[in-house]
Design a protein around this motif. Structure first.
Motif, PDB file in Angstrom:
ATOM      1  N   LYS A 114      -5.520  16.228  18.628  1.00  0.00           N
ATOM      2  CA  LYS A 114      -5.661  14.785  18.834  1.00  0.00           C
ATOM      3  C   LYS A 114      -6.010  14.081  17.529  1.00  0.00           C
ATOM      4  N   ASP A 115      -6.862  14.712  16.728  1.00  0.00           N
ATOM      5  CA  ASP A 115      -7.230  14.110  15.440  1.00  0.00           C
ATOM      6  C   ASP A 115      -6.015  13.982  14.536  1.00  0.00           C
ATOM      7  N   GLU A 116      -5.134  14.972  14.555  1.00  0.00           N
ATOM      8  CA  GLU A 116      -3.931  14.928  13.724  1.00  0.00           C
ATOM      9  C   GLU A 116      -3.000  13.802  14.171  1.00  0.00           C
ATOM     10  N   HIS A 117      -2.860  13.627  15.497  1.00  0.00           N
ATOM     11  CA  HIS A 117      -2.033  12.534  16.019  1.00  0.00           C
ATOM     12  C   HIS A 117      -2.607  11.175  15.612  1.00  0.00           C
ATOM     13  N   LEU A 118      -3.928  11.066  15.676  1.00  0.00           N
ATOM     14  CA  LEU A 118      -4.576   9.804  15.309  1.00  0.00           C
ATOM     15  C   LEU A 118      -4.366   9.503  13.824  1.00  0.00           C
ATOM     16  N   LYS A 119      -4.531  10.534  12.978  1.00  0.00           N
ATOM     17  CA  LYS A 119      -4.341  10.330  11.536  1.00  0.00           C
ATOM     18  C   LYS A 119      -2.903   9.935  11.231  1.00  0.00           C
ATOM     19  N   GLU A 120      -1.965  10.556  11.929  1.00  0.00           N
ATOM     20  CA  GLU A 120      -0.556  10.221  11.707  1.00  0.00           C
ATOM     21  C   GLU A 120      -0.258   8.789  12.138  1.00  0.00           C
ATOM     22  N   ALA A 121      -0.826   8.358  13.269  1.00  0.00           N
ATOM     23  CA  ALA A 121      -0.624   6.989  13.737  1.00  0.00           C
ATOM     24  C   ALA A 121      -1.221   5.985  12.750  1.00  0.00           C
ATOM     25  N   LEU A 122      -2.396   6.299  12.234  1.00  0.00           N
ATOM     26  CA  LEU A 122      -3.017   5.404  11.245  1.00  0.00           C
ATOM     27  C   LEU A 122      -2.190   5.342   9.968  1.00  0.00           C
ATOM     28  N   ARG A 123      -1.669   6.493   9.536  1.00  0.00           N
ATOM     29  CA  ARG A 123      -0.858   6.512   8.326  1.00  0.00           C
ATOM     30  C   ARG A 123       0.397   5.661   8.483  1.00  0.00           C
ATOM     31  N   ARG A 124       1.069   5.793   9.627  1.00  0.00           N
ATOM     32  CA  ARG A 124       2.295   5.036   9.870  1.00  0.00           C
ATOM     33  C   ARG A 124       1.986   3.534   9.972  1.00  0.00           C
ATOM     34  N   THR A 125       0.864   3.217  10.588  1.00  0.00           N
ATOM     35  CA  THR A 125       0.473   1.810  10.692  1.00  0.00           C
ATOM     36  C   THR A 125       0.196   1.216   9.315  1.00  0.00           C
ATOM     37  N   GLN A 126      -0.532   1.954   8.494  1.00  0.00           N
ATOM     38  CA  GLN A 126      -0.822   1.480   7.141  1.00  0.00           C
ATOM     39  C   GLN A 126       0.456   1.319   6.324  1.00  0.00           C
ATOM     40  N   ASN A 127       1.371   2.274   6.446  1.00  0.00           N
ATOM     41  CA  ASN A 127       2.635   2.176   5.712  1.00  0.00           C
ATOM     42  C   ASN A 127       3.444   0.955   6.147  1.00  0.00           C
ATOM     43  N   PHE A 128       3.422   0.687   7.463  1.00  0.00           N
ATOM     44  CA  PHE A 128       4.141  -0.486   7.956  1.00  0.00           C
ATOM     45  C   PHE A 128       3.541  -1.774   7.394  1.00  0.00           C
ATOM     46  N   LEU A 129       2.213  -1.877   7.435  1.00  0.00           N
ATOM     47  CA  LEU A 129       1.555  -3.077   6.917  1.00  0.00           C
ATOM     48  C   LEU A 129       1.828  -3.258   5.426  1.00  0.00           C
ATOM     49  N   LEU A 130       1.748  -2.195   4.666  1.00  0.00           N
ATOM     50  CA  LEU A 130       1.985  -2.298   3.222  1.00  0.00           C
ATOM     51  C   LEU A 130       3.433  -2.665   2.922  1.00  0.00           C
ATOM     52  N   SER A 131       4.365  -2.106   3.682  1.00  0.00           N
ATOM     53  CA  SER A 131       5.782  -2.373   3.423  1.00  0.00           C
ATOM     54  C   SER A 131       6.207  -3.769   3.853  1.00  0.00           C
ATOM     55  N   SER A 132       5.460  -4.382   4.788  1.00  0.00           N
ATOM     56  CA  SER A 132       5.843  -5.703   5.294  1.00  0.00           C
ATOM     57  C   SER A 132       5.080  -6.845   4.635  1.00  0.00           C
ATOM     58  N   GLN A 133       4.215  -6.535   3.679  1.00  0.00           N
ATOM     59  CA  GLN A 133       3.471  -7.592   2.991  1.00  0.00           C
ATOM     60  C   GLN A 133       4.397  -8.382   2.078  1.00  0.00           C
ATOM     61  N   GLN A 134       4.244  -9.721   2.103  1.00  0.00           N
ATOM     62  CA  GLN A 134       5.050 -10.598   1.256  1.00  0.00           C
ATOM     63  C   GLN A 134       4.587 -10.504  -0.196  1.00  0.00           C
ATOM     64  N   PRO A 135       5.455 -10.884  -1.148  1.00  0.00           N
ATOM     65  CA  PRO A 135       5.068 -10.846  -2.565  1.00  0.00           C
ATOM     66  C   PRO A 135       3.829 -11.663  -2.896  1.00  0.00           C
ATOM     67  N   ASP A 136       3.576 -12.743  -2.115  1.00  0.00           N
ATOM     68  CA  ASP A 136       2.401 -13.573  -2.403  1.00  0.00           C
ATOM     69  C   ASP A 136       1.127 -13.030  -1.752  1.00  0.00           C
ATOM     70  N   GLY A 137       1.210 -11.854  -1.123  1.00  0.00           N
ATOM     71  CA  GLY A 137       0.032 -11.226  -0.539  1.00  0.00           C
ATOM     72  C   GLY A 137      -0.166 -11.492   0.936  1.00  0.00           C
ATOM     73  N   THR A 138       0.688 -12.332   1.555  1.00  0.00           N
ATOM     74  CA  THR A 138       0.537 -12.658   2.972  1.00  0.00           C
ATOM     75  C   THR A 138       1.454 -11.795   3.821  1.00  0.00           C
ATOM     76  N   TRP A 139       1.232 -11.839   5.121  1.00  0.00           N
ATOM     77  CA  TRP A 139       2.143 -11.248   6.089  1.00  0.00           C
ATOM     78  C   TRP A 139       2.743 -12.377   6.909  1.00  0.00           C
ATOM     79  N   LYS A 140       3.979 -12.245   7.288  1.00  0.00           N
ATOM     80  CA  LYS A 140       4.646 -13.312   8.011  1.00  0.00           C
ATOM     81  C   LYS A 140       5.508 -12.729   9.116  1.00  0.00           C
ATOM     82  N   GLY A 141       5.447 -13.361  10.276  1.00  0.00           N
ATOM     83  CA  GLY A 141       6.281 -12.953  11.399  1.00  0.00           C
ATOM     84  C   GLY A 141       6.515 -14.133  12.311  1.00  0.00           C
TER      85      GLY A 141
END
Length: 311
Positions: free
Chosen positions: A2-29
């Protein structure tokens, strides 16, 4: 495991947030909402006495596409037909420039005619007054003196939270002499396109209900202040209210970063002096334009920009 699944979910979430950040530092949707923000834009430009254009025609197409077969609109996906959303859209389509917009309005009238009347609240009274169906004298009176009340004296303008933009705007429309002009839209203008007979009767009953006096201590205070303001000068307070409103326009031209507050504020400025405040009005419209998105050939109005509501 379960800990491994949680770490993987957190990693994927962080990667998504970092990849979707705008050049000016904001997020937009996309800011999802029911059709009312689009309807509010159409109402606003009509009351600003602007003619139809490609933008408004695309919005009429969007409203038509979201209408149920019954003639109503929903407040949320898969939700039931909603009377308040439908009544707002019907008002927005009063002088529709497209065939789909005019047909959508008639379908809405047929559905509304079978529904109970909307509530007699300040939102509907204000919208009907803006539309010319009620006079500002029919509404509970909001004195511009409210803006001058210190924070320790209640009510003061900050007792009204985000509604303070609407309260100040409405007080400017009602106050003498700034509010002594005719309604922004006349009843004749608001009925340029035909209403089916059963809806015309439904709407007459609705307007008559909204004209009925409201009881209670707040209503009594409004009546007292109307009398006071008819005797004592209010020009100083009206100027203070106008200065307060102008000072609360955001850097992007909006008011409170919302379609509703931006709409009522620029309509108030239009009524006070459309020529003097033209640049402020245009800035408010531009803010709303910046929140609009295309869906194929259809245009919808977001309630705000996602960077304004996710900080």
């Amino acid at each position: 495991m379960k800990d491994e699944h949680l770490k993987e979910a957190l990693r994927r979430t962080q990667n998504f947030l970092l990849s979707s950040q705008q050049p000016d530092g904001t997020w937009k949707g996309l800011v999802e909402s029911d059709p009312r923000p689009t309807a509010f834009y159409l109402i606003t430009v009509r009351l600003l006495e602007r003619g139809p254009d490609e933008r408004t025609r695309q919005m009429e197409l969007y409203l038509s596409s979201k209408q149920l077969s019954s003639g109503a609109w929903q407040a949320w996906p898969e939700g039931p037909p909603d009377r308040d959303v439908t009544a707002t859209c019907e008002i927005a389509l009063q002088i529709a420039d497209t065939e789909c917009g005019r047909k959508a309005r008639i379908r809405a009238q047929k559905w509304l005619s079978s529904q109970p009347l909307p509530g007699r609240d300040s939102f509907w009274q204000g919208l009907l007054a803006l539309n010319g169906d009620l006079s500002w004298g029919d509404l509970p009176y909001l004195s511009p003196r409210l803006i001058s009340n210190p924070s320790w004296l209640h009510p003061n303008i900050y007792d009204f939270s985000f509604l303070r933009i609407a309260i100040v705007s409405a007080s400017l429309m009602q106050a003498h002499p700034l509010g002594s002009r005719e309604p922004i839209a006349s009843c004749e203008q608001s009925r340029m396109s035909d209403e089916i007979p059963e809806f015309a009767d439904w709407k007459r009953r609705w307007i008559a209900t909204c004209r009925l006096p409201v009881g209670g201590s707040a209503s009594f205070a409004c009546r007292v202040m109307r009398i006071v303001d008819s005797v004592l000068p209010t020009a100083r307070h009206s100027r203070a209210a106008l200065e307060w409103l102008l000072a609360h326009q955001e850097s992007d031209g909006s008011f409170f970063s919302s379609v509703h507050m931006t709409s009522i504020a620029i309509l108030a400025l239009h009524k006070v002096d459309a020529r003097q405040f033209r640049a402020r009005i245009e800035a408010g419209l531009e803010a709303m334009h910046n929140w609009q998105v295309m869906d194929g050939h259809r245009r919808k109005q977001q309630f705000t920009d996602s960077t304004n509501c996710c900080g």
